[in-house]
Design a protein around this motif. Structure first.
Motif, PDB file in Angstrom:
ATOM      1  N   TRP A  30      -9.518  33.185  72.177  1.00  0.00           N
ATOM      2  CA  TRP A  30      -8.484  32.666  71.286  1.00  0.00           C
ATOM      3  C   TRP A  30      -8.076  31.250  71.676  1.00  0.00           C
ATOM      4  O   TRP A  30      -7.835  30.396  70.809  1.00  0.00           O
ATOM      5  CB  TRP A  30      -7.258  33.581  71.279  1.00  0.00           C
TER       6      TRP A  30
ATOM      7  N   TRP B 279      -9.582  24.449  66.329  1.00  0.00           N
ATOM      8  CA  TRP B 279      -8.816  24.206  65.114  1.00  0.00           C
ATOM      9  C   TRP B 279      -8.026  22.909  65.220  1.00  0.00           C
ATOM     10  O   TRP B 279      -7.979  22.126  64.272  1.00  0.00           O
ATOM     11  CB  TRP B 279      -7.865  25.360  64.834  1.00  0.00           C
TER      12      TRP B 279
ATOM     13  N   LEU C 135     -10.627  28.946  70.264  1.00  0.00           N
ATOM     14  CA  LEU C 135     -10.461  28.792  68.822  1.00  0.00           C
ATOM     15  C   LEU C 135      -9.299  27.858  68.493  1.00  0.00           C
ATOM     16  O   LEU C 135      -9.430  26.983  67.630  1.00  0.00           O
ATOM     17  CB  LEU C 135     -10.202  30.152  68.167  1.00  0.00           C
TER      18      LEU C 135
ATOM     19  N   GLN D 252     -11.807  25.820  60.101  1.00  0.00           N
ATOM     20  CA  GLN D 252     -12.451  27.058  59.672  1.00  0.00           C
ATOM     21  C   GLN D 252     -11.764  28.218  60.361  1.00  0.00           C
ATOM     22  O   GLN D 252     -11.794  28.311  61.583  1.00  0.00           O
ATOM     23  CB  GLN D 252     -13.933  27.033  60.057  1.00  0.00           C
ATOM     24  N   MET D 253     -11.120  29.101  59.586  1.00  0.00           N
ATOM     25  CA  MET D 253     -10.420  30.230  60.196  1.00  0.00           C
ATOM     26  C   MET D 253     -10.974  31.531  59.667  1.00  0.00           C
ATOM     27  O   MET D 253     -11.109  31.662  58.460  1.00  0.00           O
ATOM     28  CB  MET D 253      -8.932  30.129  59.927  1.00  0.00           C
ATOM     29  N   PRO D 254     -11.336  32.491  60.531  1.00  0.00           N
ATOM     30  CA  PRO D 254     -11.143  32.406  61.965  1.00  0.00           C
ATOM     31  C   PRO D 254     -12.069  31.388  62.604  1.00  0.00           C
ATOM     32  O   PRO D 254     -11.651  30.648  63.459  1.00  0.00           O
ATOM     33  CB  PRO D 254     -11.400  33.818  62.479  1.00  0.00           C
ATOM     34  N   THR D 255     -13.348  31.323  62.244  1.00  0.00           N
ATOM     35  CA  THR D 255     -14.241  30.264  62.693  1.00  0.00           C
ATOM     36  C   THR D 255     -15.539  30.346  61.928  1.00  0.00           C
ATOM     37  O   THR D 255     -15.887  31.401  61.381  1.00  0.00           O
ATOM     38  CB  THR D 255     -14.497  30.320  64.218  1.00  0.00           C
TER      39      THR D 255
END
Length: 79
Positions: A54, A61, A57, A72-75
């Motif tokens: 996390w 972000w 990530l 890009q969420m989540p990725t």
């Protein structure tokens, strides 16, 4: 704990949380780090890996959004 109001307070919160985590992890015997004994039946090792994932990530972000790109969420490529 109140939310930080500036960068210095945020960094202080990070340092405090990191120290607490390191101190807590130091109390766990190495042979127990893979035992699934945390609330959701996960191991200490899995919990730490999850937190690292996390964190990565969040950094990605932030990196994407700084120049104005849409994060890009989540990725990208998440299944």
């Amino acid at each position: 704990m109140p939310l930080p109001c500036n960068k210095a307070e945020l960094l202080l919160n990070f340092d405090s949380a990191y120290s607490k985590l390191i101190n807590e992890l130091a109390t766990i015997p190495e042979q127990d780090t893979r035992r699934p004994e945390i609330e959701s039946k996960i191991s200490t090792c899995d919990l730490l890996a999850y937190q690292i994932g996390w964190g990565r990530l969040l950094l990605q972000w932030d990196k994407d959004e700084l120049p104005g790109k849409t994060a890009q969420m989540p990725t990208l490529g998440f299944k």
